[in-house]
Design a protein around this motif. Structure first.
Motif, mmCIF file in Angstrom:
data_model
loop_
_atom_site.group_PDB
_atom_site.id
_atom_site.type_symbol
_atom_site.label_atom_id
_atom_site.label_comp_id
_atom_site.label_asym_id
_atom_site.label_seq_id
_atom_site.Cartn_x
_atom_site.Cartn_y
_atom_site.Cartn_z
ATOM 1 N N HIS A 69 -11.477 11.187 -0.240
ATOM 2 C CA HIS A 69 -12.558 10.204 -0.352
ATOM 3 C C HIS A 69 -13.383 10.449 -1.617
ATOM 4 C CE1 HIS A 69 -15.628 7.394 1.010
ATOM 5 N NE2 HIS A 69 -16.538 8.309 0.721
ATOM 6 N N LEU A 74 -5.551 4.831 7.716
ATOM 7 C CA LEU A 74 -5.650 5.205 6.308
ATOM 8 C C LEU A 74 -4.551 4.524 5.504
ATOM 9 C CD1 LEU A 74 -6.150 8.266 8.006
ATOM 10 C CD2 LEU A 74 -7.343 8.448 5.826
ATOM 11 N N GLY A 98 -4.563 3.612 2.541
ATOM 12 C CA GLY A 98 -4.496 4.188 1.202
ATOM 13 C C GLY A 98 -4.299 5.697 1.217
ATOM 14 N N ASN A 144 -14.113 4.168 -0.696
ATOM 15 C CA ASN A 144 -14.782 2.927 -0.326
ATOM 16 C C ASN A 144 -16.138 3.228 0.292
ATOM 17 O OD1 ASN A 144 -15.475 0.475 1.257
ATOM 18 N ND2 ASN A 144 -13.502 -0.227 0.483
ATOM 19 N N GLY A 193 -11.556 9.425 -4.599
ATOM 20 C CA GLY A 193 -11.597 7.969 -4.690
ATOM 21 C C GLY A 193 -12.917 7.465 -5.239
ATOM 22 N N GLN A 203 -14.737 -7.306 6.702
ATOM 23 C CA GLN A 203 -14.091 -6.673 5.555
ATOM 24 C C GLN A 203 -13.214 -7.651 4.775
ATOM 25 O OE1 GLN A 203 -12.274 -2.741 6.535
ATOM 26 N NE2 GLN A 203 -13.205 -2.990 8.558
ATOM 27 N N HIS A 206 -13.334 5.089 -8.480
ATOM 28 C CA HIS A 206 -14.087 3.838 -8.452
ATOM 29 C C HIS A 206 -15.175 3.832 -9.532
ATOM 30 C CE1 HIS A 206 -12.464 1.616 -5.091
ATOM 31 N NE2 HIS A 206 -12.491 2.690 -4.325
ATOM 32 N N ASN A 244 0.809 -1.218 0.000
ATOM 33 C CA ASN A 244 0.000 0.000 0.000
ATOM 34 C C ASN A 244 0.841 1.266 0.000
ATOM 35 O OD1 ASN A 244 -2.407 -1.555 0.206
ATOM 36 N ND2 ASN A 244 -2.061 -1.778 2.402
ATOM 37 N N ARG A 290 -11.008 1.527 9.727
ATOM 38 C CA ARG A 290 -10.076 1.449 8.597
ATOM 39 C C ARG A 290 -10.754 2.063 7.384
ATOM 40 N NH1 ARG A 290 -7.170 -4.129 6.641
ATOM 41 N NH2 ARG A 290 -6.242 -3.938 8.729
ATOM 42 N N HIS A 291 -10.153 3.117 6.840
ATOM 43 C CA HIS A 291 -10.778 3.859 5.736
ATOM 44 C C HIS A 291 -9.919 3.803 4.477
ATOM 45 C CE1 HIS A 291 -11.517 7.480 3.256
ATOM 46 N NE2 HIS A 291 -12.763 7.158 3.483
ATOM 47 N N TRP A 292 -10.572 3.442 3.368
ATOM 48 C CA TRP A 292 -9.950 3.496 2.050
ATOM 49 C C TRP A 292 -10.636 4.586 1.241
ATOM 50 C CZ3 TRP A 292 -5.785 0.464 0.801
ATOM 51 C CH2 TRP A 292 -5.529 -0.626 1.634
#
Length: 324
Positions: free
Chosen positions: A290, A261, A263, A245, A293, A145, A297, A20, A240-242
């Motif tokens: 975010h 974090l 990512g 996501n 992101g 997750q 996505h 990562n 836990r934050h991506w």
């Protein structure tokens, strides 16, 4: 019960960077640890201790900080040996860190083991700390997750291979957060050493690599043996934050004590340039990351749909050609 916040910064220029990590600077994790320490100070929590195999090198990187703002340093006594190409190579040395802490922490102090790529937004709830102190262990269960994307049977199989036994209720624990009393660490470390030995032997069969595999296996074994364990995610001790996501609404993370974090390392390294951690400034940057992101996505989904439609069109055209 006192807390001893600690993070691992293992420096090895010859090792593969974490999957990562996009920054090839081997000391980038020091910058992340500076940000974490600043956030701990802002939240009124104890100073972070960096445990590292290269204290002189890390100390040099910290020299530009005011002494009152510097994390503390401890030397890691590394014993683990494994190929430097192993994914999450540096994280494996958390086992050495826990072993060292088990024998050096006072009885009234809990290890708060954190990954460097985290921030503290608010203090841990006193009630949660007391519960973890009574149980001995507090860990972050991220099974919801990990199981869906990899398959519950696959994840459970990896855990049982590493544990070398059938587990009653296999759970996967995130490596970014662990609360442990010295007594609990002294029970955990020998089982983690055994799990690590099995992990190294069977690594070719495993789909999951890194400290989470053998530490999770050891925690599962302890629980099966009657060890109490508090699941801290339910208390929003950590999230836990991506970026982008949709696993949780972004607002949920603002109520967490800690946010991880994996990512967002670049964001943390930029934040480390400020002398003081400002939660509102950080939150704005996290929200922007975010949203970006989310756009990435969405574009990836559109690209996949277009690829599928194009493939379907070409297949239909080829079929018509064959029939004609």
């Amino acid at each position: 019960m006192n807390l001893f916040p600690c993070t691992l910064v293992y420096v090895d220029v010859d090792a593969s960077p974490g999957p990562n990590s996009t920054n090839r600077d081997p000391l980038s994790y020091v910058s992340q640890a500076i940000c974490l320490n600043n956030s701990l100070r802002q939240a009124g929590m104890p100073t972070l201790t960096i445990m590292t195999n290269a204290p002189a090198v890390v100390a040099q990187r910290l020299e530009s900080l005011a002494k009152a703002h510097r994390p503390a340093l401890m030397t890691l006594k590394a014993t683990i040996e494994l190929p430097k190409s192993t994914p999450f190579y540096a994280a494996h040395f958390k086992l050495d860190l826990m072993d060292q802490m088990a024998d050096s922490l006072p009885a009234d102090t809990m290890l708060l083991l954190l990954d460097a790529d985290m921030v503290a937004l608010r203090p841990l709830e006193r009630n949660l700390i007391e519960r973890c102190a009574e149980a001995g262990l507090g860990a972050f269960d991220i099974s919801d997750q990990v199981f869906p994307p990899y398959g519950s049977e696959c994840v459970a199989a990896d855990l049982e291979i590493v544990a070398d036994r059938r587990l009653r209720n296999p759970r996967w624990y995130g490596g970014e957060f662990l609360l442990a009393t010295p007594a609990a660490l002294r029970r955990l470390v020998p089982r983690a050493r055994a799990s690590y030995a099995r992990y190294v032997t069977e690594i070719g069969r495993l789909r999951h690599h890194g400290d989470e595999a053998f530490i999770s296996a050891a925690l599962n074994v302890l629980v099966d043996e009657g060890q109490s364990l508090i699941e801290v995610g339910a208390y929003q001790a950590v999230g836990r934050h991506w970026p982008g996501n949709n696993y949780r609404d972004l607002r949920w993370f603002r109520c967490c004590s800690f946010v991880h974090l994996p990512g967002g390392k670049a964001l943390l390294e930029r934040e480390a340039r400020f002398a003081e951690f400002a939660p509102d400034r950080f939150w704005r940057q996290m929200r922007v990351a975010h949203l970006r992101g989310r756009v990435r996505h969405a574009l990836k989904r559109i690209a996949r749909l277009l690829s599928v439609e194009r493939l379907a069109t070409l297949s239909a055209y080829a079929l018509r050609s064959v029939k004609s």
